[in-house]
Design an enzyme around this catalytic site. Structure first.
Site, PDB file in Angstrom:
ATOM      1  N   SER A 146     -27.874  20.809  33.339  1.00 54.12           N
ATOM      2  CA  SER A 146     -26.748  21.735  33.184  1.00 54.12           C
ATOM      3  C   SER A 146     -26.853  22.877  34.203  1.00 54.12           C
ATOM      4  O   SER A 146     -26.854  22.613  35.408  1.00 54.12           O
ATOM      5  CB  SER A 146     -26.691  22.231  31.737  1.00 54.12           C
ATOM      6  OG  SER A 146     -25.449  22.836  31.463  1.00 54.12           O
ATOM      7  N   ASP A 222     -20.055  14.240  26.788  1.00 56.38           N
ATOM      8  CA  ASP A 222     -20.493  15.629  27.012  1.00 56.38           C
ATOM      9  C   ASP A 222     -19.296  16.558  26.840  1.00 56.38           C
ATOM     10  O   ASP A 222     -18.304  16.439  27.542  1.00 56.38           O
ATOM     11  CB  ASP A 222     -21.051  15.709  28.440  1.00 56.38           C
ATOM     12  CG  ASP A 222     -21.738  17.020  28.734  1.00 56.38           C
ATOM     13  OD1 ASP A 222     -21.237  18.074  28.281  1.00 56.38           O
ATOM     14  OD2 ASP A 222     -22.769  16.992  29.421  1.00 56.38           O
ATOM     15  N   HIS A 255     -24.326  16.370  25.673  1.00 54.82           N
ATOM     16  CA  HIS A 255     -24.997  17.341  26.553  1.00 54.82           C
ATOM     17  C   HIS A 255     -26.409  17.693  26.087  1.00 54.82           C
ATOM     18  O   HIS A 255     -27.074  18.521  26.691  1.00 54.82           O
ATOM     19  CB  HIS A 255     -24.139  18.614  26.586  1.00 54.82           C
ATOM     20  CG  HIS A 255     -24.390  19.517  27.759  1.00 54.82           C
ATOM     21  ND1 HIS A 255     -24.081  19.169  29.060  1.00 54.82           N
ATOM     22  CD2 HIS A 255     -24.923  20.772  27.845  1.00 54.82           C
ATOM     23  CE1 HIS A 255     -24.403  20.158  29.884  1.00 54.82           C
ATOM     24  NE2 HIS A 255     -24.922  21.141  29.178  1.00 54.82           N
TER      25      HIS A 255
END
Lengths: 278, 278
Positions: A146, A222, A255
């Site tokens: 991320s 995600d 995620h």
């Protein structure tokens, strides 16, 4: 450098240290995993792991299960924190700016500039400390998730000679064009958007004159995919630039660290191919 | 049963559910991992994981990396919470009594009795719910850590016919003779120490008339080893009773999930030998 904790893990050693960072002007903590020492004077290659928003050095250490493969492959893992820390370090009430959200840039704006120099910390200061204190050589790879995926990609693209390979899970690929990046870059770098491009993986890749092996894993479920991560922008830039990037889209994955845990073996094996090559 | 979260993990599915527990008279949450369905109407064996003090259903799910082997072996993991929950459930200010510290017993004393019936919940109510709602068969194993290791051992020893095998990491082996157990059992079961023996693995093992495969892993650097866990008491009882227990002591390992992560593959393979036997 002060040892905070130390325990056995997959026959290797999982440790936390604190140290005074001159670059960040504060005390920092990092985690490190050392495979069991096979031979005296053996020097291991290193994978630097950069974590995402709200994380410390502990999330990846505790949740990714990376030590199993690092032990098997003979790789040291170095897991820094995601921002400067301490009572006198500027912060924001949002989870996506300030502490836990350093974005791996060198801030030029107040109140961030005195401490938020994470780019220099990750590229220069921390590797020097690691290489002076642990049984590691000069082979380095970099990987992240991320915000940390953004950090890994931009740092590798700006320093291709320092790393054998780069990989990322669910990276923020085009921060100059997403809400997380726009908020953070406006704060840390100011309103001159041209200065933001120095920290945007999609822009850097389109300008790259040197290539290094790059792997990106993205979950199709995600929640941040469309608005924040934008792997399609990076993919298009790579295609236009003729830069070979392996981007894998995985159905059903989100995620979370469950996604990272599922594919960290693949990422470490990818890096090992280059880190351990003769 | 309400789905709280669901994501892909090692090609299987990691979920959290809440449900109304009649036995505990409160709403409970549990986690479950389902391997990817290989064939229609396939029914998987189950490993029940019982966690330690302060844990919820999330610690093992996030930190042990067990899904990798469960996916490979074709085993469902069920991870319950460690106590009843909710605003009207009695609690204590200590971390080792009340919420997060149910000790897998049926409380007979006030104020605990109305909700703290964790033994019946784990042995009866939860398996019925699991077996009615998931693609599982009637092969069950049980495993746990610390307080959950105590839970796994005592529940298996009291119900050898319900489980193919039992294993534990760093279990509280002799709770009637350690501070954690004495505090919890006095509160939940009252001052009649004879009633405590029904929940003491060392006592139960010395009285066992039926044997089941048992594996125990213990770290030698575990800070709770001498005062709280006392595997030597269990080992002596097993030797005296002629009960074959495999107790492995591991140098350098502590009480943390790094220890569990390092040996969960061994434990799941141990259970698979019995769960998947023809």
């Amino acid at each position: 450098m002060q040892l905070v904790s130390k325990t056995q893990c997959f026959d290797g050693t999982q440790c936390q240290y604190t140290h005074r960072s001159d670059v960040l002007d504060c005390e920092m903590r990092f985690s490190v995993f050392l495979p069991s020492q096979a031979e005296k004077d053996q020097r291991f290659p290193v994978v630097y792991w950069l974590s995402g928003l709200t994380c410390t050095d502990e999330n990846f250490s505790q949740k990714a299960g990376a030590q199993r493969m690092a032990a098997e492959l003979g790789i040291v893992l170095v897991i820094p924190d995601t921002s400067p820390r301490g009572d006198d370090v500027a912060d924001d009430e949002g989870y996506d700016l300030g502490k836990g959200a350093g974005f791996y840039v060198n801030a030029t704006q107040l109140p961030w500039k005195p401490h938020y120099q994470m780019y220099d910390y990750i590229v220069e200061e921390l590797p020097k400390l690691i290489e002076a204190n642990f049984p590691v050589g000069d082979r380095r790879a970099i990987c992240g998730h991320s915000m940390g995926g953004h950090g890994a990609l931009t740092i590798a693209l700006k320093n291709p000679g320092r790393f054998t390979s780069v990989s990322a899970f669910s990276p923020i690929c085009n921060p100059i064009a997403c809400p997380w990046g726009e908020k953070a870059f406006a704060a840390y770098l100011g309103e001159d958007r041209a200065s933001w491009e120095e920290y945007d993986a999609t822009v850097l890749l389109s300008r790259a004159t040197e290539q290094l092996p790059m792997l990106i894993s993205q979950g199709e479920e995600d929640q941040f995919l469309e608005q924040q991560l934008k792997p399609n922008a990076l993919e298009a830039a790579a295609e236009a630039a003729g830069y070979p990037v392996k981007i894998e889209h995985h159905a059903g994955y989100d995620h979370s660290y469950y996604f990272i845990a599922s594919f960290i073996e693949q990422h470490l094996r990818f890096h090992a191919d280059y880190l351990l090559a003769h």
